[in-house]
Design a protein around this motif. Structure first.
Motif, PDB file in Angstrom:
ATOM      1  N   UNK A 246       0.801  -1.223   0.000  1.00  0.00           N
ATOM      2  CA  UNK A 246       0.000   0.000   0.000  1.00  0.00           C
ATOM      3  C   UNK A 246       0.835   1.276   0.000  1.00  0.00           C
ATOM      4  N   UNK A 247       2.084   1.207   0.449  1.00  0.00           N
ATOM      5  CA  UNK A 247       2.893   2.431   0.412  1.00  0.00           C
ATOM      6  C   UNK A 247       3.115   2.896  -1.022  1.00  0.00           C
TER       7      UNK A 247
ATOM      8  N   UNK B 259       5.897  14.959   3.468  1.00  0.00           N
ATOM      9  CA  UNK B 259       6.718  14.039   4.253  1.00  0.00           C
ATOM     10  C   UNK B 259       5.818  13.263   5.209  1.00  0.00           C
ATOM     11  N   UNK B 260       5.914  11.941   5.169  1.00  0.00           N
ATOM     12  CA  UNK B 260       5.168  11.067   6.070  1.00  0.00           C
ATOM     13  C   UNK B 260       6.124  10.507   7.110  1.00  0.00           C
ATOM     14  N   UNK B 261       5.812  10.738   8.380  1.00  0.00           N
ATOM     15  CA  UNK B 261       6.572  10.130   9.482  1.00  0.00           C
ATOM     16  C   UNK B 261       5.621   9.216  10.233  1.00  0.00           C
TER      17      UNK B 261
ATOM     18  N   UNK C  45       9.663   6.512   7.237  1.00  0.00           N
ATOM     19  CA  UNK C  45       9.798   7.936   6.948  1.00  0.00           C
ATOM     20  C   UNK C  45      10.051   8.082   5.461  1.00  0.00           C
ATOM     21  N   UNK C  46       9.045   8.566   4.744  1.00  0.00           N
ATOM     22  CA  UNK C  46       9.155   8.701   3.294  1.00  0.00           C
ATOM     23  C   UNK C  46       8.572  10.041   2.877  1.00  0.00           C
TER      24      UNK C  46
ATOM     25  N   UNK D 183      15.100  12.238   2.305  1.00  0.00           N
ATOM     26  CA  UNK D 183      14.059  13.055   2.932  1.00  0.00           C
ATOM     27  C   UNK D 183      14.419  14.519   2.754  1.00  0.00           C
ATOM     28  N   UNK D 184      13.528  15.322   2.162  1.00  0.00           N
ATOM     29  CA  UNK D 184      13.852  16.737   1.940  1.00  0.00           C
ATOM     30  C   UNK D 184      14.026  17.498   3.250  1.00  0.00           C
TER      31      UNK D 184
END
Length: 267
Positions: free
Chosen positions: A169-170, A190-192, A200-201, A217-218
């Motif tokens: 699902x990611x 950003x997902x944490x 963390x993507x 990660x920006x």
């Protein structure tokens, strides 16, 4: 059986055995508790697991007329509902016993299954049987978590099948950000995701409006979202809306809100 197949079958077996152990603790009233799957009780969740695995074994399909339920929206849903509805008069412990039986038979079947054999995946794409078993592990684990929430017995959130859930699902997060949430070119999210499973993507949207995962990660994303793992699972599995989970947003609050409102990636 190659390494991919072994891992996915092991994840599948672990979550079904965990579900069976949970079933052994349920009281009579708990089998009838509603879950976050519309129209399905705890017992219905187990009946669904039984019916899918029985079908994969080649067992005869139940001859039952499915009523016009509000939660049955298409032919595939009607197909899934048939196996559930056929067991609605069956006591919960008996349904669990049937699941234990089909599990053992499936494991025998899978031991001789060619992992590279072509298989149609639940998303409609073609893949290998090894990949198909990743979907089976994910599905069984998702329904195990449905049951655990309904009866107030959390657990197994970091099971091997949780890795299958993330792996499948990611891949939809770029779709969520770019298309469903309508992020503009140049924007990023950003997902944490915090324990017991942590990820963390970041997703960035290119000039053509297409989303993709960022390399690394920006330093500063347009919007940042903090979610716990269970909340992420419930949202992406379409089990609830954003108001039902704990989350924190930084940066562009409007974009973050649109992302949270459009996280569902399962039918």
């Amino acid at each position: 059986m190659n390494a991919e197949m072994r891992g996915n079958v092991a994840a599948f077996e672990q979550t079904v055995r965990s579900s069976l152990a949970l079933a052994a603790t349920l009281g009579a009233a708990e089998w009838d508790r509603a879950t976050e799957c519309p129209g399905w009780t705890v017992k219905d969740q187990f009946a669904h697991l039984v019916s899918v695995e029985a079908a994969l074994l080649g067992d005869p399909a139940p001859e039952v007329e499915v009523p016009e339920f509000d939660h049955v929206r298409n032919d595939f849903g009607r197909f899934l509902e048939a196996g559930v509805h056929a067991r609605r008069a069956v006591p919960g412990p008996q349904v669990a016993a049937e699941l234990a039986d089909v599990l053992e038979r499936r494991l025998v079947q899978l031991a001789d299954q060619d992992p590279d054999a072509p298989a149609t995946l639940p998303n409609g794409k073609e893949g290998t049987y090894a990949l198909f078993m990743r979907f089976r592990a994910m599905d069984c684990w998702t329904h195990e978590q449905d049951v655990r929430r309904a009866v107030g017995r959390p657990g197994n959130l970091d099971a091997p099948a949780a890795g299958c859930f993330w792996a499948i699902l990611s891949k939809g997060l770029p779709l969520v950000v770019a298309r469903k949430a309508g992020a503009e070119p140049g924007q990023s999210v950003l997902f944490r995701i915090s324990g017991p499973v942590e990820h963390r993507v970041a997703v960035v949207v290119d000039g053509g409006g297409r989303g993709s995962f960022a390399d690394g990660v920006p330093d500063a994303a347009t919007a940042e979202l903090d979610l716990d793992w269970e909340g992420y699972v419930r949202l992406t599995a379409g089990r609830c809306g954003p108001d039902a989970v704990k989350s924190q947003a930084k940066g562009d609050a409007e974009l973050a809100g649109r992302v949270l409102a459009n996280m569902a990636l399962t039918p």
